[in-house]
Motif scaffolding. Structure first.
Motif, PDB file in Angstrom:
ATOM      1  N   ILE A   1       0.831  -1.203   0.000  1.00 13.90           N
ATOM      2  CA  ILE A   1       0.000   0.000   0.000  1.00 13.90           C
ATOM      3  C   ILE A   1       0.866   1.253   0.000  1.00 13.90           C
ATOM      4  N   GLU A   2       1.899   1.267   0.816  1.00 17.02           N
ATOM      5  CA  GLU A   2       2.775   2.441   0.871  1.00 17.02           C
ATOM      6  C   GLU A   2       3.454   2.695  -0.469  1.00 17.02           C
ATOM      7  N   ASN A   3       3.944   1.639  -1.118  1.00 19.47           N
ATOM      8  CA  ASN A   3       4.633   1.842  -2.390  1.00 19.47           C
ATOM      9  C   ASN A   3       3.672   2.307  -3.472  1.00 19.47           C
ATOM     10  N   LEU A   4       2.463   1.761  -3.480  1.00 23.89           N
ATOM     11  CA  LEU A   4       1.470   2.202  -4.462  1.00 23.89           C
ATOM     12  C   LEU A   4       1.178   3.693  -4.291  1.00 23.89           C
ATOM     13  N   LEU A   5       0.934   4.122  -3.053  1.00 20.96           N
ATOM     14  CA  LEU A   5       0.588   5.518  -2.820  1.00 20.96           C
ATOM     15  C   LEU A   5       1.781   6.445  -3.050  1.00 20.96           C
ATOM     16  N   LYS A   6       2.978   5.932  -2.910  1.00 21.22           N
ATOM     17  CA  LYS A   6       4.165   6.730  -3.232  1.00 21.22           C
ATOM     18  C   LYS A   6       4.297   6.912  -4.737  1.00 21.22           C
ATOM     19  N   GLN A   7       4.024   5.846  -5.500  1.00 17.61           N
ATOM     20  CA  GLN A   7       4.188   5.904  -6.955  1.00 17.61           C
ATOM     21  C   GLN A   7       3.038   6.665  -7.624  1.00 17.61           C
ATOM     22  N   VAL A   8       1.822   6.505  -7.104  1.00 20.51           N
ATOM     23  CA  VAL A   8       0.656   7.195  -7.683  1.00 20.51           C
ATOM     24  C   VAL A   8      -0.067   7.961  -6.568  1.00 20.51           C
ATOM     25  N   PRO A   9       0.521   9.047  -6.091  1.00 22.56           N
ATOM     26  CA  PRO A   9      -0.005   9.731  -4.899  1.00 22.56           C
ATOM     27  C   PRO A   9      -1.364  10.374  -5.092  1.00 22.56           C
ATOM     28  N   ASP A  10      -1.767  10.623  -6.343  1.00 19.61           N
ATOM     29  CA  ASP A  10      -3.056  11.286  -6.566  1.00 19.61           C
ATOM     30  C   ASP A  10      -4.150  10.301  -6.969  1.00 19.61           C
ATOM     31  N   VAL A  11      -3.974   9.026  -6.651  1.00 20.17           N
ATOM     32  CA  VAL A  11      -4.964   8.023  -7.031  1.00 20.17           C
ATOM     33  C   VAL A  11      -6.295   8.306  -6.337  1.00 20.17           C
TER      34      VAL A  11
END
Length: 447
Positions: A366-376
Motif C-alpha cells: 500500500i505504501e509503495n502504491l501511494l508513493k508511486q501514484v499519490p493522486d490516485v
C-alpha cells in the motif's frame, strides 16, 4: 442446536424468514450490508442460527468474548471436520459451493492435538525464518512491476491489477517458486476463489505444489518450502503438498482482501486524507471493521454440551463471525486501548501463523502504491462498488481508480500476457512464449 422459537423480527429488507428462523448469509442483501445483518443476529444472543448456503446449517458466534472462549478451548471444540455431523450423516446438498471449503484435508487447519502441534510447529518455525527487510524489498519489487504495467495508462482496477497479483506473487517468492511452477500456483490459487473451473484449479495447485516439493528436495534454497522440508517434524511429500497448498491458498486470499479493503478505506475515508496517510492505522481499522475473512474458523463440539446458553450436539458446525465479534457495541473502549486485539488473525492454538509477514506485505504494497501514484482516486462513485458474494470472505469485486500516468523508469517491462481463456489448459498456457505473470516478473527482474 436448539433454535429459539421467539426469534426477533428481521429488519426491513432482511430475507431471514427461512425455515427454522435461520438467517441466510449467501444472498445479495447480506453481501451488500453485512453490518445490518450482524446487528440483527446479535438479538439471538452470543450465537445465532444461519445458513451458509441452501441446506448448509451452522451456528455463528457473534460475541467477542464467546468467540475467544471457543477459540482458546481445543479440548471441547475441535477443528477436524470429519466430526461434522451433517456431512457424516449425508445431509449436505450435493455440489454445495461452501462444502469444499470446510471439508477435511490432512493439514494444520483441520488437525487437533499432537498432530496439529507437529504440523503447526513446522509451519511457525519455518515462517519465523522469513527475513522481514528482505520480504519488504521483494514486495516493493513486485509492486513496481505491477505499477509498470498499468501506470502509463493512468487507470487501474486495484483489485485485479494489484492487490490480487501482489499477494500471489510475493507468496511465490517466499516459497521459492521457479517460473513455470509459479505460473501454475498463481492460476490454481486464484482459480480456487474465483469459482471458474475451481476443480481444475485445485488440481493445478496441488500438482504445482508436488513439483515444488520434488524440486526443493533435490535442490533446497533459502525459502519457506525448503525450510519446511528441513524441519525436524520430517514431513512426508504428501504432508508437504497439503501444508503448501494450505499456506498458499489461505494466505493469498485474505491478504488480497486486506490490501483491497484497506485501499478502499484510504480512498473513501476523508480522515486518512487529512492525516496524510497513516497506513498502519488504516490496516488496524480495516481488520476491526471490515476484516478480509468475515465468517470462518469452523469448530465442532467434541461432545454434547451447553455453550453460551445453548445446547449443542457433538459435531455441530460453529463458526466465528469475525465481522460481528469485532464490531460489537461493547468493544468501543477496547479498540482504543488495544488497537490489535481484534479477531481477524483468529486466536488460540489455531491463530494465524503468518500474520507478521502478511502485515508486512500489506503495509509495503500500500505504501509503495501511494508513493508511486499519490493522486490516485476512485474512478466511480463509492456506492457503485460491489462486494464478492459468499459467507466466508469479505472483498471487493473491483476497485476502479484513476491517477496521473506514471512510468517506472528503472525497469523495462514487456506487455502482460492475456489470461488463459476458459477451458484452456493452464499448464500449456503458462509455458507458451511470454509465460504467465510470474514468469514475466522474473524476466523483468533480470532486464
Amino acid at each position: 442446536m436448539d433454535v429459539r422459537s421467539s426469534a426477533p423480527v428481521p429488519p426491513p429488507g432482511c430475507p431471514a424468514h427461512s425455515a427454522g428462523g435461520r438467517v441466510p448469509l449467501y444472498k445479495p442483501e447480506f453481501t451488500a450490508d453485512p453490518q445490518a445483518y450482524y446487528a440483527y443476529l446479535r438479538h439471538f444472543g452470543p450465537t445465532a442460527p444461519v445458513d451458509l448456503a441452501p441446506g448448509v446449517e451452522a451456528t455463528l458466534v457473534t460475541d467477542y468474548q464467546t468467540a475467544l472462549r471457543m477459540l482458546q478451548d481445543p479440548v471441547n471444540f475441535r477443528k477436524d471436520s470429519r466430526r461434522w455431523r451433517a456431512q457424516a450423516e449425508g445431509r449436505l446438498p450435493v455440489g454445495s459451493p461452501v462444502v469444499p471449503t470446510l471439508t477435511y484435508r490432512p493439514n494444520a487447519l483441520f488437525s487437533d492435538g499432537a498432530e496439529h502441534l507437529r504440523l503447526r510447529q513446522a509451519i511457525t518455525d519455518s515462517l519465523a525464518r522469513v527475513d522481514m527487510p528482505r520480504l519488504a524489498r521483494s514486495t516493493e519489487q513486485v509492486s513496481d512491476f505491477l505499477i509498470a504495467h498499468f501506470g502509463g495508462r493512468g487507470s487501474a482496477d486495484l483489485l485485479g491489477d494489484y492487490a490480487k497479483q501482489v499477494s500471489l506473487m510475493v507468496f511465490n517468492e517466499l516459497f521459492g517458486c521457479p517460473a513455470d511452477i509459479g505460473d501454475r500456483v498463481m492460476f490454481g490459487t486464484s482459480g480456487m476463489f474465483e469459482g471458474v473451473n475451481a476443480e481444475q484449479a485445485v488440481g493445478v495447485l496441488f500438482g504445482a505444489c508436488g513439483e515444488l516439493v520434488a524440486l526443493k528436495r533435490s535442490r533446497p534454497g533459502d525459502d519457506v518450502t525448503s525450510w519446511l522440508l528441513q524441519h525436524p517434524a520430517n514431513l512426508t511429500d504428501e504432508e508437504m503438498v497439503y501444508q503448501l497448498a494450505l499456506l498458499l491458498a489461505s494466505g493469498s486470499e485474505p491478504l488480497r482482501n486486506l490490501i483491497g479493503n484497506t485501499l478502499h478505506r484510504v480512498l473513501t475515508d476523508e480522515e486518512y486524507a487529512r492525516k496524510g496517510g497513516l497506513i498502519d492505522e488504516a490496516i488496524d481499522h480495516t481488520l476491526w471493521e471490515n476484516p478480509p475473512m468475515a465468517n470462518f474458523m469452523a469448530h465442532y463440539p467434541a461432545t454434547d454440551m451447553e455453550f453460551a446458553g445453548q445446547h449443542f450436539r457433538a459435531g455441530d458446525l460453529l463458526l466465528v463471525s469475525i465481522g460481528a465479534a469485532n464490531t460489537g457495541p461493547d468493544l468501543a473502549m477496547a479498540r482504543k486501548t488495544n488497537s490489535r486485539a481484534h479477531l481477524a488473525w483468529s486466536a488460540g492454538p489455531h491463530g494465524c501463523p503468518a500474520k507478521d509477514p502478511a502485515r508486512q506485505i500489506a503495509v509495503t504494497a500500500i505504501e509503495n502504491l501511494l508513493k508511486q501514484v499519490p493522486d490516485v482516486v476512485l474512478a466511480v462513485p463509492e456506492q457503485s462498488l460491489s462486494w464478492r458474494p459468499g459467507p466466508f470472505s469479505r472483498g471487493l469485486v473491483a476497485l476502479p481508480t484513476r491517477f496521473t500516468p506514471v512510468e517506472i523508469a528503472h525497469r523495462t517491462s514487456s506487455a502482460p500476457a492475456p489470461a488463459p481463456a476458459p477451458g484452456t489448459n493452464p499448464v500449456a498456457a503458462g509455458t507458451k512464449e511470454g509465460g504467465g505473470r510470474w514468469s514475466q516478473f522474473l524476466n523483468w527482474l533480470k532486464a
